[in-house]
Scaffold this motif. Structure first.
Motif, PDB file in Angstrom:
ATOM      1  N   THR A 293       0.824  -1.213   0.000  1.00 10.52           N
ATOM      2  CA  THR A 293       0.000   0.000   0.000  1.00 10.52           C
ATOM      3  C   THR A 293       0.855   1.259   0.000  1.00 10.52           C
ATOM      4  O   THR A 293       0.610   2.200  -0.778  1.00 10.52           O
ATOM      5  CB  THR A 293      -0.937   0.001   1.214  1.00 10.52           C
ATOM      6  N   PRO A 433      -6.260  -5.874  -3.581  1.00  7.27           N
ATOM      7  CA  PRO A 433      -6.782  -5.591  -2.236  1.00  7.27           C
ATOM      8  C   PRO A 433      -7.094  -6.889  -1.497  1.00  7.27           C
ATOM      9  O   PRO A 433      -7.762  -7.779  -2.022  1.00  7.27           O
ATOM     10  CB  PRO A 433      -8.063  -4.785  -2.505  1.00  7.27           C
ATOM     11  N   ARG A 445      -5.842  -3.872   2.452  1.00  2.00           N
ATOM     12  CA  ARG A 445      -4.573  -3.300   2.002  1.00  2.00           C
ATOM     13  C   ARG A 445      -4.204  -3.888   0.636  1.00  2.00           C
ATOM     14  O   ARG A 445      -4.738  -4.913   0.203  1.00  2.00           O
ATOM     15  CB  ARG A 445      -3.456  -3.625   3.009  1.00  2.00           C
ATOM     16  N   GLN A 446      -3.276  -3.222  -0.051  1.00  2.00           N
ATOM     17  CA  GLN A 446      -2.782  -3.698  -1.347  1.00  2.00           C
ATOM     18  C   GLN A 446      -1.653  -4.703  -1.098  1.00  2.00           C
ATOM     19  O   GLN A 446      -0.559  -4.322  -0.650  1.00  2.00           O
ATOM     20  CB  GLN A 446      -2.269  -2.523  -2.177  1.00  2.00           C
TER      21      GLN A 446
END
Length: 485
Positions: A293, A433, A445-446
């Motif tokens: 992220t 994600p 979160r990424q």
């Protein structure tokens, strides 16, 4: 037509194309006989097992002959063109007034004229060529006079002497078989053809793929069968399949279903290299999930500040070079003959690129010395060249470490095969994600999966794990990278 006065004919031969490549196929001629060419102007486009290459001629003047038709395979060192060098005046008659040449099927030449006895030093200097290098070859002057081509040998097509190729029963060749290319040996082995019974048409009797194919066509046409063929183990291809190059041993069923695709060109080169990697390198893989992220936010902020946009792969490459500086064991190769690990001082970073011709691995030279902007520009240049088929052998060789962003294919993870003779490859999956515990709380979160495949001869798991953990820390907290630069 241009007229060359006070000049001489120089012969330009197919140069060394790098990394063991011994032959290339003519794809497209870029000049005609009689054309005026400038120094270092591309004259022919050839295809090797690595790439499509435009070959520049180091001489300027009038093209008096071409050797080889499109589709012909030539060995390194075979003649490509002859050029009448010297003063060019007008656009008229070099084809008629220049050095005598033959009229073979490929526009070939018979003999090149010797330089005039009284040629001035200035004219001689013009004939020396540019001296530029494509990959490992320099400009050198061809002999003043070449042997005339016998009319019964198609030398002008670039496969001179194929008519002299012999099949079984014609008598063996004394001494070692003059073959360089493993592709030629494999083709002969698949079709039970004894290379000692062929006469090569290449330099110094070198046996080329064209010689093997000619022998197979001749055997099919004449009904020649080997003992294995008579036993039903091998079926010789008919003349139509031989001319198309579809040579391979058949399965037990004489008419098995399915389509056979020859492993040649880029696909064949990839197959050979991956097989060699699996045979020679005792590899192991470790992987880790990382929260990307903050890296994505950092890239967004960098691109919002103006100036050239920074690519994600460039940031990952920058992280790789920083990690290799901390763990140099992974920027190395193994010298098996000397039983030594060779740690390399510079990072030439390869990256996997999928093209219409197959998988290629262009190399960013001195990646450790480039910033994110410079890496972005070089990745873009090489990617565009790869898709257009314009990569040179120099663009595809000499890598010391590879970055494989397979996330572009929509997959999360992989266990890459090391790009021999390198010692490691970093794999990067897609960034998507996912639920993640961040600062003690569950959040979206990424997330990206990172994998490292490494040669266990150069280091143990602790070093590999340390490298991968450092990369993951930089992905999760880009400030870590700033602290270590």
């Amino acid at each position: 037509m241009a007229h060359a006065s006070d000049g001489r004919s120089l012969e330009f031969r197919l140069p060394d194309l790098g990394e063991g490549l011994t032959e290339a196929e003519i794809v497209r001629w870029l000049v005609e006989v009689g054309d005026v060419v400038a120094v270092d102007q591309p004259v022919v486009e050839v295809e090797t097992a690595k790439a499509m290459v435009e070959v520049p001629c180091p001489y300027g003047g009038v093209v008096t002959a071409r050797f080889g038709e499109e589709g012909t395979e030539l060995p390194v060192g075979a003649p490509l063109v002859t050029v009448a060098v010297g003063e060019v005046d007008g656009a008229g008659d070099a084809a008629a007034d220049g050095p005598a040449r033959g009229t073979g099927a490929g526009g070939g030449t018979g003999a090149a004229e010797s330089p005039p006895a009284g040629q001035a030093p200035a004219a001689q200097k013009k004939a020396e060529g540019s001296g530029n290098v494509l990959v490992g070859y320099g400009t050198s002057e061809a002999p003043a006079r070449r042997r005339r081509v016998r009319p019964d040998r198609p030398a002008a097509t670039g496969v001179s002497g194929r008519a002299n190729g012999r099949v079984r029963g014609a008598g063996p060749v004394d001494g070692p078989v003059p073959v360089i290319s493993p592709l030629v040996r494999r083709l002969a082995r698949q079709n039970d053809l004894d290379l000692r019974e062929l006469t090569g048409s290449g330099p110094d009797g070198l046996i080329l793929r064209a010689d093997v194919e000619y022998a197979l066509r001749a055997a099919a046409a004449q009904g020649v069968r080997t003992a294995d063929q008579e036993a039903g183990a091998i079926r010789m291809p008919d003349a139509a399949s031989a001319s198309s190059g579809a040579f391979s041993s058949t399965s037990a069923a004489p008419h098995a279903d399915g389509t056979r695709v020859p492993l040649k060109g880029v696909r064949g080169a990839v197959a050979d290299k991956l097989s060699r990697s699996r045979r020679e390198i005792p590899d192991a893989t470790c992987w880790v999930d990382a929260d990307a992220t903050e890296l994505m936010r950092a890239r967004t902020a960098m691109n919002a500040s103006g100036g050239p946009r920074i690519s994600l792969v460039a940031l990952l490459a920058r992280i790789c070079t920083a990690a290799l500086a901390r763990f140099p064991e992974l920027n190395s190769t193994v010298d098996t003959e000397a039983r030594e690990i060779v740690r390399l001082d510079r990072v030439h970073l390869g990256f996997a690129a999928q093209t219409d011709r197959g998988l290629v691995v262009p190399v960013v030279r001195d990646a450790h010395a480039r910033d994110a902007e410079g890496l972005t520009a070089e990745f873009a240049r090489l990617t565009e060249a790869a898709r257009a088929g314009r990569l040179t052998p120099g663009d595809l060789t000499g890598g010391t470490f590879t970055l494989n962003n397979y996330g572009v294919f929509g997959v999360d993870g992989s266990t890459p095969i090391i790009n021999h003779p390198e010692a490691a490859m970093l794999g990067v999956g897609r960034i998507v994600p996912k639920p993640w515990v961040h600062e003690g709380e569950l959040a979206v979160r990424q997330v990206v999966q990172l994998s490292l495949t490494f040669d266990h001869r150069v280091c143990d798991g602790g070093t590999a794990g340390g490298f991968l953990r450092y990369v993951a820390d930089c992905v999760e907290q880009p400030a870590v990278l700033l602290r270590t630069l």
